[in-house]
Write a protein that holds these residues in place. Structure first.
Motif, PDB file in Angstrom:
ATOM      1  N   ASN A  96     -18.091  33.835  39.114  1.00  0.00           N
ATOM      2  CA  ASN A  96     -17.912  34.228  37.854  1.00  0.00           C
ATOM      3  C   ASN A  96     -17.630  33.204  36.720  1.00  0.00           C
ATOM      4  OD1 ASN A  96     -19.377  36.870  39.450  1.00  0.00           O
ATOM      5  ND2 ASN A  96     -16.937  37.640  39.840  1.00  0.00           N
ATOM      6  N   TYR A  97     -19.175  33.675  35.860  1.00  0.00           N
ATOM      7  CA  TYR A  97     -18.501  32.935  34.754  1.00  0.00           C
ATOM      8  C   TYR A  97     -18.269  33.448  33.584  1.00  0.00           C
ATOM      9  CZ  TYR A  97     -19.902  28.610  37.085  1.00  0.00           C
ATOM     10  OH  TYR A  97     -20.006  27.035  37.773  1.00  0.00           O
ATOM     11  N   THR A  98     -17.709  33.178  32.022  1.00  0.00           N
ATOM     12  CA  THR A  98     -17.572  33.980  31.118  1.00  0.00           C
ATOM     13  C   THR A  98     -18.491  33.240  30.348  1.00  0.00           C
ATOM     14  OG1 THR A  98     -14.805  34.349  31.606  1.00  0.00           O
ATOM     15  CG2 THR A  98     -16.231  34.875  29.694  1.00  0.00           C
ATOM     16  N   LEU A  99     -19.097  34.395  29.791  1.00  0.00           N
ATOM     17  CA  LEU A  99     -20.700  33.857  28.896  1.00  0.00           C
ATOM     18  C   LEU A  99     -19.744  33.595  27.252  1.00  0.00           C
ATOM     19  CD1 LEU A  99     -23.433  33.758  28.466  1.00  0.00           C
ATOM     20  CD2 LEU A  99     -23.637  36.085  28.191  1.00  0.00           C
ATOM     21  N   SER A 100     -20.162  32.819  27.249  1.00  0.00           N
ATOM     22  CA  SER A 100     -20.470  32.201  26.037  1.00  0.00           C
ATOM     23  C   SER A 100     -21.250  32.179  24.968  1.00  0.00           C
ATOM     24  CB  SER A 100     -18.810  30.971  25.615  1.00  0.00           C
ATOM     25  OG  SER A 100     -18.846  30.542  24.546  1.00  0.00           O
ATOM     26  N   ILE A 101     -21.507  32.727  24.133  1.00  0.00           N
ATOM     27  CA  ILE A 101     -23.034  32.485  23.150  1.00  0.00           C
ATOM     28  C   ILE A 101     -23.051  31.895  21.708  1.00  0.00           C
ATOM     29  CG2 ILE A 101     -24.286  33.744  22.085  1.00  0.00           C
ATOM     30  CD1 ILE A 101     -24.054  35.812  23.817  1.00  0.00           C
ATOM     31  N   LEU A 102     -23.576  30.932  21.619  1.00  0.00           N
ATOM     32  CA  LEU A 102     -23.115  29.381  20.855  1.00  0.00           C
ATOM     33  C   LEU A 102     -24.631  29.799  19.485  1.00  0.00           C
ATOM     34  CD1 LEU A 102     -20.884  26.813  21.884  1.00  0.00           C
ATOM     35  CD2 LEU A 102     -19.990  28.778  19.999  1.00  0.00           C
ATOM     36  N   ILE A 103     -24.393  29.993  18.431  1.00  0.00           N
ATOM     37  CA  ILE A 103     -25.787  29.666  18.237  1.00  0.00           C
ATOM     38  C   ILE A 103     -26.598  28.306  17.676  1.00  0.00           C
ATOM     39  CG2 ILE A 103     -27.400  31.154  16.173  1.00  0.00           C
ATOM     40  CD1 ILE A 103     -26.219  32.616  17.948  1.00  0.00           C
ATOM     41  N   ALA A 104     -27.459  27.592  17.669  1.00  0.00           N
ATOM     42  CA  ALA A 104     -27.617  26.506  17.635  1.00  0.00           C
ATOM     43  C   ALA A 104     -29.404  26.523  17.841  1.00  0.00           C
ATOM     44  CB  ALA A 104     -26.991  26.019  18.821  1.00  0.00           C
ATOM     45  N   VAL A 105     -29.593  25.103  16.914  1.00  0.00           N
ATOM     46  CA  VAL A 105     -30.806  25.344  17.062  1.00  0.00           C
ATOM     47  C   VAL A 105     -31.558  24.702  18.429  1.00  0.00           C
ATOM     48  CG1 VAL A 105     -33.187  23.477  15.859  1.00  0.00           C
ATOM     49  CG2 VAL A 105     -30.714  24.085  14.826  1.00  0.00           C
ATOM     50  N   ARG A 106     -31.350  24.196  19.203  1.00  0.00           N
ATOM     51  CA  ARG A 106     -31.847  23.487  20.021  1.00  0.00           C
ATOM     52  C   ARG A 106     -30.437  24.043  21.345  1.00  0.00           C
ATOM     53  NH1 ARG A 106     -31.012  17.343  22.348  1.00  0.00           N
ATOM     54  NH2 ARG A 106     -32.433  17.314  24.036  1.00  0.00           N
ATOM     55  N   GLU A 107     -31.518  24.964  21.748  1.00  0.00           N
ATOM     56  CA  GLU A 107     -31.524  25.634  22.878  1.00  0.00           C
ATOM     57  C   GLU A 107     -31.127  25.478  24.634  1.00  0.00           C
ATOM     58  OE1 GLU A 107     -33.118  30.085  21.577  1.00  0.00           O
ATOM     59  OE2 GLU A 107     -34.511  28.471  22.850  1.00  0.00           O
ATOM     60  N   ASN A 108     -29.521  25.507  25.199  1.00  0.00           N
ATOM     61  CA  ASN A 108     -29.485  24.478  26.485  1.00  0.00           C
ATOM     62  C   ASN A 108     -28.716  25.544  27.004  1.00  0.00           C
ATOM     63  OD1 ASN A 108     -29.199  23.130  28.367  1.00  0.00           O
ATOM     64  ND2 ASN A 108     -27.667  22.257  27.679  1.00  0.00           N
ATOM     65  N   ALA A 109     -28.357  25.515  28.732  1.00  0.00           N
ATOM     66  CA  ALA A 109     -27.293  26.784  28.806  1.00  0.00           C
ATOM     67  C   ALA A 109     -26.166  25.478  29.362  1.00  0.00           C
ATOM     68  CB  ALA A 109     -27.647  27.721  29.614  1.00  0.00           C
ATOM     69  N   VAL A 110     -25.131  25.452  29.582  1.00  0.00           N
ATOM     70  CA  VAL A 110     -24.269  24.464  30.632  1.00  0.00           C
ATOM     71  C   VAL A 110     -22.902  25.364  31.143  1.00  0.00           C
ATOM     72  CG1 VAL A 110     -24.906  22.428  29.583  1.00  0.00           C
ATOM     73  CG2 VAL A 110     -22.906  23.699  28.465  1.00  0.00           C
ATOM     74  N   THR A 111     -21.991  24.842  32.412  1.00  0.00           N
ATOM     75  CA  THR A 111     -21.666  25.163  32.518  1.00  0.00           C
ATOM     76  C   THR A 111     -19.903  24.624  32.532  1.00  0.00           C
ATOM     77  OG1 THR A 111     -21.717  24.764  35.446  1.00  0.00           O
ATOM     78  CG2 THR A 111     -22.053  26.785  34.868  1.00  0.00           C
ATOM     79  N   ASP A 112     -18.586  25.217  32.156  1.00  0.00           N
ATOM     80  CA  ASP A 112     -17.841  24.511  31.755  1.00  0.00           C
ATOM     81  C   ASP A 112     -16.466  25.081  31.852  1.00  0.00           C
ATOM     82  OD1 ASP A 112     -16.327  22.999  30.209  1.00  0.00           O
ATOM     83  OD2 ASP A 112     -16.118  23.369  28.369  1.00  0.00           O
ATOM     84  N   GLY A 113     -15.575  24.556  33.475  1.00  0.00           N
ATOM     85  CA  GLY A 113     -15.023  24.770  33.931  1.00  0.00           C
ATOM     86  C   GLY A 113     -14.513  26.362  33.784  1.00  0.00           C
ATOM     87  N   GLU A 114     -14.842  27.367  33.333  1.00  0.00           N
ATOM     88  CA  GLU A 114     -14.485  29.136  34.022  1.00  0.00           C
ATOM     89  C   GLU A 114     -15.721  29.647  32.916  1.00  0.00           C
ATOM     90  OE1 GLU A 114     -12.400  31.080  35.856  1.00  0.00           O
ATOM     91  OE2 GLU A 114     -11.822  28.800  36.284  1.00  0.00           O
ATOM     92  N   ARG A 115     -16.519  29.286  31.972  1.00  0.00           N
ATOM     93  CA  ARG A 115     -17.862  29.088  31.066  1.00  0.00           C
ATOM     94  C   ARG A 115     -18.775  29.424  31.575  1.00  0.00           C
ATOM     95  NH1 ARG A 115     -16.343  27.527  25.080  1.00  0.00           N
ATOM     96  NH2 ARG A 115     -16.209  25.675  26.551  1.00  0.00           N
ATOM     97  N   LEU A 116     -20.218  29.690  31.094  1.00  0.00           N
ATOM     98  CA  LEU A 116     -21.430  29.781  30.636  1.00  0.00           C
ATOM     99  C   LEU A 116     -21.887  30.286  29.388  1.00  0.00           C
ATOM    100  CD1 LEU A 116     -23.916  30.509  33.478  1.00  0.00           C
ATOM    101  CD2 LEU A 116     -24.430  30.192  31.566  1.00  0.00           C
TER     102      LEU A 116
END
Length: 238
Positions: A96-116
């Motif tokens: 279970n990851y905590t979703l973190s949404i960042l507005i950016a021109v280049r779209e992507n998704a990565v996992t970072d420890g506890e966050r997606l």
């Protein structure tokens, strides 16, 4: 006596069924939530007749299977039209990851420890980015597990093919083995369960290349290759 697992095709869809020979007058048919059709008939009734009988009931069978699937309450994969918010919990291969949404021109998704972390052009694009992230991760893992499972069976002395792989979202089962086509179909919903569950389904399907039914011999092969398989079978509530 219970017969082997069989299949018939109707309207492009596969019906999996198991025959039990009994002293009954008619051909009887039952549909269960496990996605199988259970047929009972006397020893005098030919297999071809039973297959035609099943095809004649295809609409009823598929309707029942779809109803079972709709009540299964399986979690679903991300979709573009789903609304997501910062801080939502996203399950990815059992974590279970905590979703973190960042507005950016280049779209992507990565996992970072506890966050997606999802980088999207707008909040409305988060679902689409998440779906792409899931599909790419599923494809990569399943291709790896397909090769690995084949080698596991060969190492145990079993003669299995290097199966081709198809991935799609299914409602009533986690995987299927098409023996004649040397193909395995895997359910993309497995991305919502621990990786070991996917490993179990691959072993389960490869075991069908050795034993095409669910007899004691089949489960003996399964246990030989994956001794703790029942733990993951229970997780999937098979």
């Amino acid at each position: 006596m219970e017969d082997k697992l069989r299949t018939v095709i109707s309207g492009g869809r596969e019906i999996r069924w198991i025959l039990t020979r009994k002293k009954v007058r008619n051909v009887n048919l039952r549909i269960k939530p496990d996605g199988l059709v259970y047929v009972s008939a006397s020893a005098r009734v030919p297999i071809k007749y039973i297959e035609e009988f099943i095809r004649s009931k295809a609409e009823f069978i598929f309707d029942s299977l779809d109803k079972f699937a709709s009540h299964a309450e399986l979690p679903d994969l991300p979709e573009p039209d789903t609304e997501y918010r910062d801080g939502d919990t996203i399950c990815y291969f059992g974590y279970n990851y905590t979703l973190s949404i960042l507005i950016a021109v280049r779209e992507n998704a990565v996992t970072d420890g506890e966050r997606l972390i999802v980088y999207a052009k707008s909040p409305e694009r988060v679902g689409a980015v998440l779906k792409k992230f899931f599909l790419e991760g599923i494809k990569k893992l399943f291709e790896e597990l397909n090769k690995r499972t084949c080698l596991m069976f060969i190492a145990k002395g079993y003669n299995v093919p290097s199966a081709s792989l198809q991935i799609r979202k299914m409602s009533s089962r986690w995987g299927s083995c098409h023996i004649s086509k040397k193909k395995i179909v895997m359910n993309s919903r497995l991305a919502l369960y621990p990786r070991e569950c996917s490993e179990y389904v691959f072993v389960h399907e490869y075991a069908h290349f050795i034993v095409p039914n669910h007899s004691r011999d089949f489960y003996a092969v399964l246990a030989n290759v994956m001794p703790d398989y029942n733990k993951y079978r229970k997780m999937l509530k098979e």
